[in-house]
Design an enzyme around this catalytic site. Sequence first.
Site, short mmCIF file in Angstrom:
data_model
loop_
_atom_site.label_atom_id
_atom_site.label_comp_id
_atom_site.label_asym_id
_atom_site.label_seq_id
_atom_site.Cartn_x
_atom_site.Cartn_y
_atom_site.Cartn_z
N ALA A 1 4.06 -3.13 -3.31
CA ALA A 1 4.70 -2.33 -4.37
C ALA A 1 3.77 -1.27 -4.95
CB ALA A 1 5.23 -3.24 -5.47
N GLY B 1 6.56 -8.01 -1.09
CA GLY B 1 6.86 -9.25 -0.35
C GLY B 1 6.43 -10.51 -1.07
N ASN C 1 6.78 -7.16 -15.66
CA ASN C 1 5.93 -8.21 -15.10
C ASN C 1 5.26 -9.07 -16.16
OD1 ASN C 1 4.63 -5.50 -15.32
ND2 ASN C 1 2.76 -6.65 -14.94
N THR D 1 1.02 1.75 12.61
CA THR D 1 1.73 0.69 13.34
C THR D 1 2.25 -0.36 12.36
OG1 THR D 1 0.33 1.03 15.26
CG2 THR D 1 1.49 -1.08 15.14
N CYS E 1 -3.28 -8.01 -12.80
CA CYS E 1 -4.08 -6.82 -12.47
C CYS E 1 -5.01 -6.44 -13.61
CB CYS E 1 -3.16 -5.64 -12.17
SG CYS E 1 -1.95 -6.05 -10.92
#
Length: 410
Positions: free
Chosen positions: A80, A209, A160, A248, A334
Amino acid sequence: MNTQLNNLILPIYMDYQATTPLDPRVMEAMLPYFTTKFGNPHSRSHSFGWEAENAVEEARGDIAKLIGAEAKEIIFTSGATESNNLAIKGIAKFYGNKKNHIITVVSEHKCVLDACRHLEQEGVKVTYLPIKPNGIIDLEVLKNAITDQTMLVSVMAVNNEIGVIQPLKEIGKICREKGVFFHSDIAQGFGKVPIDVNECNIDLASISGHKIYGPKGIGALYVRKKPRVRITPLINGGGQERGMRSGTLPTPLIVGLGTAANIAYNEMEKDTKHVNHLFDKFLDAINSQISEVYLNGDKDQRYKGNLNLSFAGVEGESIILAIKDLAVSSGSACTSASLEPSYVLRSMGVDEELAHTSIRFGIGRFTTEQEIDYAVKLICSKINKLRDLSPLWEMMQEGIDLKKIKWATH
């Protein structure tokens, strides 16, 4: 180190906003793509590549389905933080020669605020909307902040730190009427609260995720195709992901995110019921046993997997040390290394002393009744003990206003 007590594994994990454990079903789905199905999804000339590409496209569809989007509108990123940077800087760089104003909110995640500050140094004007004492923005203030130079409004779905849900539908309606792009960091809400990008008129949405029982290191950015939203890429290279994010693709991680999204799609109702029940049980038990406990953020307009509580008269850091059998946080993971009171709580107008006493408790899919019972018992006994030791608590009980005391310096 884990210890066991009456079938309870200690410490008990209650920091679901920082990260979530990997769902075993997600792990199972990912494993083959680390071993036998290792092909590069961009290799078009053999079955190893086709197999990986099919897995990536299936995951893309599962992620899109959860927010009412089309598969082609999902761009894979590393998480994110990257998605937020790509959305905000990407819009500013693409449309910056026509418009130069962005609107966001003082309580956004640090990466959104820092991306905006970075753009300010490049000459972009940024308005930081205040929040009301319940943590939610005032829609009239937003309306009045939009000018003919505004290109983007960025407001997160679920906070959050305090778990409040912003009125996305109303914000989206205002943005669409004014012809302004609407970006939302939905990392804390994706798969937990219903979000439909079309109902909410969201043009860009950031996904992570590891906040939905998926792997770390993978995320996505929803980029609307109709009406088309254009962004300048941050990473240049082979032109993967519609040219917006070269490199990739990590097939195992993408399969993990897709599986986690599919599980959330099928089990959101069940998860919500479970989390809401444990939230009510936890909060009622705490309130019935300890006085002067404050829930930060709106009680109703919130995701109930997040309880940010302030315990008057005790320091947040000392609570964390006292309840070390609970893995909790005193704010965002964070910024929790800093001993400054939470900027989110301060922007809600929470008194600095009270902001210092706040702890964020996270409840999730794997939290049990037994863990909640243990947590309540531990918190109540430790808070009472800490208050017994606190001269400040004693003074507060005597009705002394701590703000008016002149402390001697030595």
